[in-house]
Design a protein around this motif. Structure first.
Motif, PDB file in Angstrom:
ATOM      1  N   ARG A  51       0.822  -1.220   0.000  1.00  0.00           N
ATOM      2  CA  ARG A  51       0.000   0.000   0.000  1.00  0.00           C
ATOM      3  C   ARG A  51       0.853   1.265   0.000  1.00  0.00           C
ATOM      4  O   ARG A  51       0.570   2.214  -0.725  1.00  0.00           O
ATOM      5  N   SER A  52       1.880   1.285   0.809  1.00  0.00           N
ATOM      6  CA  SER A  52       2.748   2.473   0.879  1.00  0.00           C
ATOM      7  C   SER A  52       3.440   2.722  -0.448  1.00  0.00           C
ATOM      8  O   SER A  52       3.496   3.855  -0.928  1.00  0.00           O
ATOM      9  N   ASP A  55       0.957   4.148  -2.879  1.00  0.00           N
ATOM     10  CA  ASP A  55       0.701   5.572  -2.629  1.00  0.00           C
ATOM     11  C   ASP A  55       1.860   6.451  -3.093  1.00  0.00           C
ATOM     12  O   ASP A  55       1.653   7.508  -3.690  1.00  0.00           O
ATOM     13  N   ARG A 118      -8.555   1.527  -3.158  1.00  0.00           N
ATOM     14  CA  ARG A 118      -8.080   2.864  -2.800  1.00  0.00           C
ATOM     15  C   ARG A 118      -9.067   3.901  -3.332  1.00  0.00           C
ATOM     16  O   ARG A 118      -9.496   3.825  -4.470  1.00  0.00           O
ATOM     17  N   THR A 119      -9.403   4.863  -2.489  1.00  0.00           N
ATOM     18  CA  THR A 119     -10.278   5.956  -2.919  1.00  0.00           C
ATOM     19  C   THR A 119      -9.421   7.090  -3.474  1.00  0.00           C
ATOM     20  O   THR A 119      -8.198   7.099  -3.307  1.00  0.00           O
ATOM     21  N   ALA A 121      -9.211   9.939  -2.321  1.00  0.00           N
ATOM     22  CA  ALA A 121      -8.632  10.661  -1.181  1.00  0.00           C
ATOM     23  C   ALA A 121      -7.437   9.917  -0.576  1.00  0.00           C
ATOM     24  O   ALA A 121      -6.793  10.417   0.339  1.00  0.00           O
ATOM     25  N   GLY A 122      -7.151   8.715  -1.066  1.00  0.00           N
ATOM     26  CA  GLY A 122      -6.024   7.941  -0.548  1.00  0.00           C
ATOM     27  C   GLY A 122      -6.374   7.019   0.594  1.00  0.00           C
ATOM     28  O   GLY A 122      -5.493   6.478   1.241  1.00  0.00           O
ATOM     29  N   THR A 123      -7.655   6.821   0.849  1.00  0.00           N
ATOM     30  CA  THR A 123      -8.091   5.923   1.912  1.00  0.00           C
ATOM     31  C   THR A 123      -8.184   4.497   1.374  1.00  0.00           C
ATOM     32  O   THR A 123      -8.723   4.273   0.295  1.00  0.00           O
ATOM     33  N   TRP A 124      -7.678   3.558   2.142  1.00  0.00           N
ATOM     34  CA  TRP A 124      -7.689   2.156   1.740  1.00  0.00           C
ATOM     35  C   TRP A 124      -8.811   1.413   2.454  1.00  0.00           C
ATOM     36  O   TRP A 124      -9.056   1.641   3.636  1.00  0.00           O
ATOM     37  N   THR A 125      -9.479   0.530   1.739  1.00  0.00           N
ATOM     38  CA  THR A 125     -10.484  -0.353   2.327  1.00  0.00           C
ATOM     39  C   THR A 125     -10.180  -1.778   1.908  1.00  0.00           C
ATOM     40  O   THR A 125      -9.517  -2.016   0.897  1.00  0.00           O
ATOM     41  N   THR A 138     -10.605  -5.557   9.922  1.00  0.00           N
ATOM     42  CA  THR A 138     -10.565  -4.387   9.041  1.00  0.00           C
ATOM     43  C   THR A 138     -11.187  -4.652   7.675  1.00  0.00           C
ATOM     44  O   THR A 138     -11.243  -3.756   6.848  1.00  0.00           O
TER      45      THR A 138
END
Length: 142
Positions: A51-52, A55, A118-119, A121-125, A138
């Motif tokens: 993920r990092s 991003d 990933r949205t 806005a950078g939010t992960w689900t 999670t």
């Protein structure tokens, strides 16, 4: 002359065997659920590290061709993932299936998927195709 008892009677031994059987019947399904849940959590951990890197690559403006397993530090397969898929983000950074793992495991875990989205806005689900009781806290399951 009175004789002392020398061991257990057959009925006493059968009661002990029945109690052990009942305990085993209750414990085995709980153990299988525990094992499968740990397999799903391990699969999530194996793809979460990317993920990092995902991003960072997006913030650096990397082209879609850059988003590969090798460039994000992922192997094509892992001990818990038979296939790891990486999809490039859209222009706004969103991607419904940014990182996906097809899981290796026992029972319903085998062949299931776990997906990190990933949205913009950078939010992960996280979402998974296995039952909710097996999904990490999670993630949402079916």
């Amino acid at each position: 002359m009175k004789r002392n008892q020398q061991g257990f009677t057959l009925i006493e031994l059968m009661i002990v065997v029945a109690i052990i059987g009942i305990l085993a019947a209750v414990a085995l399904p709980a153990y299988q659920d525990y094992t499968q849940k740990s397999q799903v959590s391990t699969a999530l951990a194996e793809i979460s590290a990317a993920r990092s890197a995902y991003d960072v690559a997006f913030s650096e403006g990397r082209a879609g061709a850059f988003f590969t397993n090798a460039n994000l530090g992922l192997a094509a397969t892992t001990p818990r993932c038979s296939a790891v898929t990486v999809n490039a983000p859209a222009a706004d950074g969103a991607q419904a299936t940014a990182l996906q793992c097809t899981m290796i495991g026992s029972g319903t875990v085998s062949g299931g998927t776990i997906t990190l989205s990933r949205t913009a806005a950078g939010t992960w689900t996280c979402a998974t195709s296995v039952a909710q009781k097996l999904a990490p806290s999670t993630c949402t399951g079916v």
